[in-house]
Design a protein around this motif. Structure first.
Motif, PDB file in Angstrom:
ATOM      1  N   PRO A 186       0.836  -1.205   0.000  1.00  0.00           N
ATOM      2  CA  PRO A 186       0.000   0.000   0.000  1.00  0.00           C
ATOM      3  C   PRO A 186       0.871   1.256   0.000  1.00  0.00           C
ATOM      4  O   PRO A 186       1.963   1.276   0.567  1.00  0.00           O
ATOM      5  N   SER A 187       0.393   2.281  -0.660  1.00  0.00           N
ATOM      6  CA  SER A 187       1.137   3.530  -0.659  1.00  0.00           C
ATOM      7  C   SER A 187       1.065   4.145   0.727  1.00  0.00           C
ATOM      8  O   SER A 187       0.069   3.987   1.435  1.00  0.00           O
ATOM      9  N   PRO A 188       2.125   4.844   1.152  1.00  0.00           N
ATOM     10  CA  PRO A 188       2.097   5.432   2.498  1.00  0.00           C
ATOM     11  C   PRO A 188       0.989   6.478   2.593  1.00  0.00           C
ATOM     12  O   PRO A 188       0.724   7.188   1.621  1.00  0.00           O
ATOM     13  N   PRO A 189       0.341   6.545   3.741  1.00  0.00           N
ATOM     14  CA  PRO A 189      -0.743   7.516   3.886  1.00  0.00           C
ATOM     15  C   PRO A 189      -0.208   8.945   3.839  1.00  0.00           C
ATOM     16  O   PRO A 189       0.901   9.228   4.282  1.00  0.00           O
ATOM     17  N   GLU A 190      -0.994   9.815   3.278  1.00  0.00           N
ATOM     18  CA  GLU A 190      -0.644  11.232   3.251  1.00  0.00           C
ATOM     19  C   GLU A 190      -0.684  11.768   4.685  1.00  0.00           C
ATOM     20  O   GLU A 190      -1.621  11.468   5.426  1.00  0.00           O
ATOM     21  N   PRO A 191       0.314  12.550   5.095  1.00  0.00           N
ATOM     22  CA  PRO A 191       0.255  13.107   6.449  1.00  0.00           C
ATOM     23  C   PRO A 191      -0.921  14.077   6.580  1.00  0.00           C
ATOM     24  O   PRO A 191      -1.216  14.834   5.653  1.00  0.00           O
ATOM     25  N   LYS A 192      -1.593  14.018   7.738  1.00  0.00           N
ATOM     26  CA  LYS A 192      -2.742  14.901   7.960  1.00  0.00           C
ATOM     27  C   LYS A 192      -2.312  16.344   8.134  1.00  0.00           C
ATOM     28  O   LYS A 192      -3.027  17.259   7.759  1.00  0.00           O
TER      29      LYS A 192
END
Length: 197
Positions: free
Chosen positions: A47-53
């Protein structure tokens, strides 16, 4: 890769060893979000790393942690400055919160989740830059002209004035050191000047 070989690979008709990623490029060019695709057996899907909030808070915290020498005091005890960019960060009080300081001295507060990201890096930076009290007075400079001598140091805003170098130093020492004040005679007057405007 010819489409027949790809179809054979997908249906398991070919005995060639599978190399992860080698055949996925043919699929990835036609893949669209939300569609179902068959991936060859043994392929590893990451999975692609989550975008930082809070990307701005993450960048500030990473800069303070990874490049602490780029940060310094703009106003000691109140706000830090990122020396290469001039970005100022209000850090005077954790209860009051963190804020970005603007050139007109206005502030934009960070939200509580952003503060939770930045404060640990700021606390670590502050913890490594504390200077404990050594009990020794700083090196003083004594100058004189026409029988009046001045004693001062760069770190302190006071200058002692006396008729001799020893007297100027003694008065300056009383002004900046609580421990030295035990030697003051009752009723003795000190002549001090502020060296900062």
């Amino acid at each position: 890769m010819r489409s027949f070989k790809l179809l054979d690979r997908l249906l398991g008709r070919n005995a060639e060893p599978f190399v992860p990623g080698a055949h996925l490029s043919a699929l990835s060019s036609k893949m669209e979000a939300g569609q179902c695709w068959i991936v060859p057996e043994g392929a590893v899907v990451v999975p692609s790393p989550p975008e930082p909030k809070y990307p701005e808070a993450e960048r500030i915290a990473a800069s303070i942690r990874d490049f602490p020498e780029d940060w310094g005091w703009e106003r000691k005890g109140y706000d830090l400055v990122h020396i290469p960019s001039g970005f100022r960060l209000w850090v005077a009080n954790e209860d009051y919160g963190l804020a970005e300081v603007h050139p007109n001295n206005g502030k934009t507060d960070f939200t509580k989740p952003e503060q939770a990201i930045i404060w640990p890096a700021v606390a670590d930076w502050l913890g490594h830059r504390k200077v404990g009290f050594t009990g020794r007075l700083p090196k003083a400079t004594i100058t004189g002209r026409r029988g009046t001598y001045w004693c001062f140091a760069q770190e302190h805003p006071w200058a002692g004035v006396g008729s001799s170098p020893a007297e100027a130093y003694r008065i300056w020492k009383f002004a900046i050191s609580v421990e030295a004040r035990v030697d003051i005679s009752p009723g003795e007057y000190l002549q001090l000047r502020s060296v900062k405007l």
